[in-house]
Design an enzyme around this catalytic site. Structure first.
Site, short mmCIF file in Angstrom:
data_model
loop_
_atom_site.label_atom_id
_atom_site.label_comp_id
_atom_site.label_asym_id
_atom_site.label_seq_id
_atom_site.Cartn_x
_atom_site.Cartn_y
_atom_site.Cartn_z
CD GLU A 68 37.53 -30.37 -49.82
OE1 GLU A 68 36.46 -30.89 -49.47
OE2 GLU A 68 37.62 -29.19 -50.19
NE ARG A 93 40.92 -34.95 -48.19
CZ ARG A 93 41.86 -35.53 -47.47
NH1 ARG A 93 41.68 -36.76 -47.03
NH2 ARG A 93 42.97 -34.88 -47.17
CB CYS A 94 33.99 -33.16 -53.71
SG CYS A 94 32.50 -32.40 -53.06
CD GLN A 137 32.96 -32.21 -42.05
OE1 GLN A 137 32.40 -33.21 -42.45
NE2 GLN A 137 33.71 -31.48 -42.83
#
Lengths: 787, 289, 161
Positions: free
Chosen positions: A741, A371-372, A224
């Site tokens: 997110e 995803r936080c 990523q």
């Protein structure tokens, strides 16, 4: 305001258009290029031997039988890496250290112990079975509170023999204590948010190719953040950075799980360096689930204070953060607990104090990979649960309670008690819309009727504030790298364009959305703009895509770079129209002379002129690059309302309806935004009801395959209902905030609140996620409820 | 993820398959649907030296009625059972069951014979066949023999077939009039094994139960009949009292193990709840509902 | 040991020699170079490897290549015909039924086999039909819409024939 702003016609497809994605044709026809699709001549395969113990000394590794398997060419151990230049340890993104391969002992179940390299995948697997490792098991410490007793030390490689990693605080302890002392109501609640795993459908992997003639390393990697990874590889290996090329091709989902550097990557690079051949490593799902970076694992003690009018006045939070065997969370360096201190949420309160202690345990290292937004899931779960408990405790309707306590629109930009400056918000508007969409009043009436009949129905609200777009250089860096991001645009003579970015999509639709921004700014049709990311040889440097930062940071860079081009375009237009710049008006895709709209030059005319007829003294070409340093984070927000029905016999929770109102500021592509919300909601539902990584007391992972680590299918997933409000960010060039997110952050507490709401009248105040049928069944039976 | 090496045979007839089994004995495994065997082989929990693929053998996958029985070829795919109008109309307990085995893709390959022969108490057909009082027909070197389903499950993953026998078909006695059956499965999500599941097949005379057989899934080391629960129904008027008594009995006589699906206490209580639900549904169907 | 097999993949016949333990998904991806079929798990749970074999949608990671001997297999690469997208592919594109694209080939193959049997499904039937295919990105809502689009389009095309 809920109308999406559209200022360009469909042929140009700037912001606001529901444009079909440009990247889809290859995915629809099986022509994507994922890491496991990469095949290079002479390529070898790497497979990993893993520890069956959570904590054990390594007495001996016998590789002789493995080496005798036809096709096996090498077995790499920690001792080999040590001899090759201390490569058996590597830095984590949080400046801790982590073993690549062990020489003394293993510290988590499924830890990488040795790497087998073979001519094909099957031989490598056979080799792995035959590597004989003699272990001496040691007691394992799995509970962080136990670990804090320092009886079993996880990291005896450290100078200080302790499992306590760091202590971090935010807010004003004195002011908070004062507020609590004066409070009319105080509530206290312990919460545990368990360890979960992001489980993108593509696991992690790499093809490393060391070309010994060119002395050049090419790495295809599920990454990523390819540039950051390249720099880390250069620093760790000593290879010159210009001789390393990281290519992050198509990525099958990231969600944070493809940010950390895993031992497997380093082993693969070393294997290629040693053999001089390309080497592929693609982990199995069980390896991915059992060893790769987790998320959450926060043990929380929270207190909330309110005055006699039911206004929240203070929040006090203590948290033990279980990081496993190394702090490998990819947080900005000054924030070991990420952005957790946003925990005051959407409420205007007077004082707050947050204290977090990071702890080592015998579990895989991590952990914010899910995803936080850097611990915002934990923060929002905490505040939305506490707000709900307080509302119920005071006998107030949870929606009214929130409306009373929300930060008001006129208070923005809002300085939070823990030091964040929220850019803009309209919390009342979002909640009102959600309540209208779900018919909140009707639901409360229905709930009352059902309750009278003994039926259990619950309504849960989550009104969250997100904090994304890391981040301003004065505060944010990862391993020292500032968290700017970049866009480089080049317009061709025929008016088409190519643009490259420092971010890396793993499904978020960048090939479409970035093109729509450029189309918005320059009037070039989005379909005429080629978007590229992920090749460090060609893309400008950036920190990558995670924590919802692409739109806030790289999206801003795109706008700024476009505007630089527009400045130059104006000069060229003035030259072509023989007018002065002050007399020119820009209209969607052309400049015309003020008052004479038929005297115009399109962006295509201007592009051609940039190579054939540019003003004397001006450089030819039409391009620009921008590295954007955001002045602040952005604060998307929303209100979610969840309706559940509970089966009194089995304890099953059925999500009957879920309405999500999101506000991400100005919208680039509403179709893509909806998709991000649906996906995020599902990754909120899953931890709320299904997902948990479970260890036994010896640190063995009991949920290490998809048989027991439960991802929802289309049958478990509700039909999400989405709505929106639009409150632009005042500091972002496009007024956009980012959305990736939000739903993962906002959804779990809506579901938890709904379940507790259904059971409150029985005396239930809290349930930890995942809310399994057995947990509910236990509460029901304890409170005398049966079918 | 990668299985160990093995020698492979694909016999064209049942006799060929039986001969191969006789020859290779314990080291050989039958490959039917493969949806239980291959996953076990990929984790090297099963490492057979010989794999005998019986999918080429004809005549093993029909669903027909004959001689007072529903006859299902052992190689019949679960998807075909799920889509069979005959099964849906006349054998609703079986239809209920086929629908919830694993997921739709697995059902395209998984076989009824395999689901039974694997002798996994977590599989769904065993309880259902127990509830139907079915029998299986096995073929061996000495010919064929019929085995009552009550005698088929010996221990965890152990059935009463000899090492050289293969299942050929399953025979379900066609229930008489005024009969009904239902399968209620509690699972954490689609595709999971049962946390607990109950198969009920009963016959009534008016409101009184004249026969009942109840099979339980995944709450004992083998698939089991809830005989005390059956006794609580037979000869009784099937009102709330009898149904509740049957649920309590089933909960007491099962023997669940604790795991991630649930504790012993939870599984027992689930059995109580879903036994009652399955009985009520079977009763409704018996009455023509 | 090498076991000879012959199978048809997307209409083309292939004769190869394989180890009996070679999984069908590896034959497809490695020997036949059709990398559109993906691997997402190791417990037959995720469906990313779904192909159509003799008309049935099956998980190719849980089949040995030798079992496909004499059979006909269809993968994602065979769905579009003559450069023209299939209505299912169109539907996924129109309705944003994919994000990272990794589960998509499996979803499309499952859908193709499903709509052949059930051309006019309800939403519940669609969700049930794809319950063997996991997606982490989309939350399934737009996948369902994509399949509904395809069913409508294919039904209309049928009607005009």
């Amino acid at each position: 305001m809920t109308e999406v702003r559209v200022t360009t016609p469909p042929e140009i497809s700037g912001m606001g258009h529901r444009m079909k994605r440009k990247e889809d044709p290859r995915f629809l026809q099986g022509a994507g290029n994922y890491v496991d699709d990469v095949k290079l001549p002479g390529m070898l395969y790497l497979d990993i031997v893993r520890s069956p113990y959570a904590h054990a000394k390594i007495l001996n590794i016998d590789t002789s039988q493995a080496l005798a398997v036809p096709g096996v060419v090498a077995v790499i151990t920690g001792k080999d890496l040590e001899a090759a230049g201390n490569l058996h340890w590597m830095p984590t993104l949080m400046s801790d250290t982590q073993m690549v391969l062990p020489t003394e002992k293993v510290v988590y179940y499924a830890q990488e112990v040795a790497a087998v390299v073979a001519t094909d995948r099957y031989a490598a697997a056979d080799g792995v079975e035959l590597v004989e490792v003699a272990y001496e098991p040691l007691p394992a410490v799995v509970d962080p509170h136990e670990a804090l007793k320092d009886e079993v030390i996880v990291r005896d490689d450290k100078e200080k023999k302790t499992n306590h990693i760091w202590h971090w605080e935010a807010g004003d302890q004195q002011a908070t204590d004062q507020v609590f002392a004066e409070a009319a109501h105080v509530i206290k609640q312990s919460m545990y948010i368990p360890r979960i795993h992001v489980s993108s459908i593509e696991t992690c992997g790499m093809v490393a190719h060391w070309d010994k003639i060119k002395e050049h390393l090419t790495v295809y990697m599920t990454s990523q953040a390819p540039h950051a990874h390249r720099t880390v590889f250069a620093l760790v290996s000593g290879l010159p950075e210009q001789k390393i090329r990281v290519i992050s091709p198509d990525i099958g989902g990231g969600f944070g799980g493809k940010v950390p550097v895993y031992p497997g990557y380093v082993c693969t690079i070393v294997a290629s360096l040693v053999t001089g051949k390309p080497v592929k490593w693609m982990e199995d799902r069980s390896e991915n689930l059992q060893a790769d970076s987790f998320a959450r694992d926060y043990h929380i003690e929270a207190e909330m204070a309110a005055d006699a009018d039911g206004k929240i006045t203070g929040l006090r939070v203590k948290t033990v953060a279980d990081h496993g065997a190394a702090d490998a969370a990819a947080n900005p360096s000054k924030f070991p607990a990420g952005l957790y201190s946003v925990v005051t949420g959407s409420y205007d309160l007077q004082a707050a104090h947050v204290a977090v202690d990071g702890v080592y345990t015998n579990k895989p290292p991590g952990g914010i990979a899910y995803r936080c937004s850097f611990r915002v899931t934990e923060a929002v779960h905490l505040i939305e649960r506490m707000a709900d408990i307080m509302a119920h405790d005071l006998g107030e309707d949870p929606a009214d309670f929130r409306m009373k306590n929300f930060i008001k629109p006129e208070q923005f930009p809002y300085q939070s008690p823990t030091g964040w400056t929220y850019d803009s918000g309209n919390y009342h508007g979002a909640l009102e819309l959600a309540m209208e969409m779900v018919d909140y009043e009707g639901l409360r009436r229905e709930q009352a009727e059902k309750r009278a009949r003994g039926e259990l129905m619950g309504i849960g609200i989550s009104s969250f504030t997100e904090i994304v777009g890391a981040g301003p250089s004065h505060t944010f860096d990862i391993l020292g790298l500032k968290m700017f991001d970049s866009c480089e645009i080049r317009i061709h003579p025929t008016g088409k364009a190519i643009a490259r970015f420092g971010t890396k999509s793993q499904g978020q639709g960048h090939e479409t959305t970035y093109a729509q921004i450029i189309a918005e700014e320059l009037g070039i049709p989005a379909g005429d703009i080629q978007i590229e990311e992920g090749d460090t040889d060609t893309a400008p440097y950036g920190l990558g895509t995670y924590a919802s930062r692409s739109t806030p940071v790289a999206g801003a860079a795109t706008a700024i770079a476009s505007r630089k081009i527009l400045d130059k375009a104006k000069k060229i237009a003035a030259h072509l129209l023989e007018a002065s710049e002050e007399d020119l008006v820009w209209d969607v895709n052309k400049f015309h002379v003020k008052g004479s709209p038929d005297q115009f030059k399109t962006i295509q005319d201007i592009a051609f002129a940039a190579y054939t007829n540019h003003p004397p003294g001006m450089e030819a070409g039409l391009e620009a690059v921008n590295y954007y340093d955001p002045p602040n984070l952005t604060f998307p927000f929303g209100s979610y309302i969840c309706v559940v029905d509970i089966d009194k016999g089995t304890g099953e929770v059925h999500v009957r309806r879920f309405v999500a109102v999101d506000d991400c500021g100005n919208i680039i592509n509403p179709l893509i935004v909806e998709g991000q919300i649906h996906g995020g909601l599902t990754m909120g539902l899953a931890p709320a009801l299904y997902e948990e990584i479970v260890y036994d007391e010896n640190g063995q992972n009991l949920s290490g395959t998809f048989m027991d680590y439960l991802l929802p299918t289309a049958v478990e997933t509700p039909k999400w209902e989405v709505g929106k409000t639009i409150t632009p960010s005042p500091h972002h060039p496009l007024g956009a905030k980012g959305i990736g997110e939000s739903a993962t952050v906002g959804a779990p507490p809506a579901i938890a609140n709904a379940v507790v709401d259904a059971l409150w009248h029985l005396g239930v105040r809290h349930v930890d996620i995942p809310i399994t049928p057995e947990k509910v069944w236990k509460l029901l039976r304890e409170h005398g409820v049966d079918e | 993820m990668i299985p160990g090496k093995f020698e492979y045979f694909a016999p064209q007839t049942l006799d060929e398959a039986v001969n191969l089994l006789s020859e290779h004995g314990y080291g050989a495994k039958i490959l039917a649907g493969g949806q239980s065997l291959i996953p076990a082989m990929r984790f090297r929990l099963a490492v057979p030296e010989i794999v005998i693929d019986i999918n080429r053998i004809g005549g093993l996958s029909a669903i027909t009625e004959s001689d007072g029985h529903l006859v299902i070829g052992a190689l019949t795919r679960e998807a075909d059972v799920d889509e069979s109008n005959l099964v849906r109309q006349k054998y609703p307990l079986l239809a209920d069951t086929a629908r919830v085995i694993a997921d739709p893709l697995v059902r395209n390959l998984a076989t009824v014979g395999g689901n039974l022969a694997h002798a996994d108490p977590a599989n769904d057909h065993p309880a259902t066949m127990l509830a139907y009082g079915a029998e299986v027909v096995a073929v061996g070197p000495n010919g064929e023999r019929t085995i009552s389903i009550d005698d088929f499950f010996v221990d965890l993953f152990e059935n009463s077939l000899a090492d050289d026998e293969i299942l050929r078909e399953i025979r379900i006695p066609t229930p008489p009039a005024d009969s009904g059956g239902a399968y209620v499965k509690m699972e954490r999500k689609v595709g999971d094994f049962a946390t607990a599941a109950v198969a009920v097949q009963l016959t009534v005379d008016g409101d009184t139960c004249t026969s009942a057989r109840i099979g339980l899934t995944n709450v004992a080391p083998t698939p089991m009949r809830a005989m005390n629960a059956e006794a609580a129904l037979i000869g009784q008027v099937l009102g709330d009292d009898a149904i509740r008594a049957a649920g309590v009995a089933a909960a007491a006589e099962c023997d669940p193990s604790p795991d991630l699906r649930g504790s012993v206490e939870y599984k027992r209580d689930l059995v109580r709840i879903i036994t009652m639900r399955a009985i009520r549904q079977a009763l409704q169907r018996a009455k023509g509902g | 040991m090498a076991y000879p097999i012959t199978l048809t993949v997307n209409g083309e016949t292939h004769s190869v020699e394989v180890e009996p333990r070679l999984l069908l998904v590896h034959l497809i991806r490695e020997q036949l170079n059709l990398t559109g079929t993906h691997i997402g798990c190791d417990t037959t749970s995720c469906g990313a490897c779904t192909v159509i074999m003799d008309g049935r949608a099956v998980k190719s990671c849980t089949i040995f290549a030798v079992q496909a001997n004499g059979r006909s297999v269809e993968t994602i690469e065979g769905v579009a015909q003559n450069g023209q997208l299939h209505p299912i592919q169109e539907g996924f594109w129109e309705k944003h039924g994919l994000q990272c694209g990794y589960c998509t080939p499996g979803m499309i193959m499952t859908t193709k086999a499903f709509l052949a049997k059930n051309p006019d499904p309800t939403e519940e039937e669609i969700r049930w039909a794809i319950s063997g295919n996991l997606c982490r990105c989309t939350g399934y809502v737009k996948i369902v819409e994509a399949i509904q689009y395809a069913a409508d389009k294919m039904g209309a095309e049928e009607a005009t024939v």
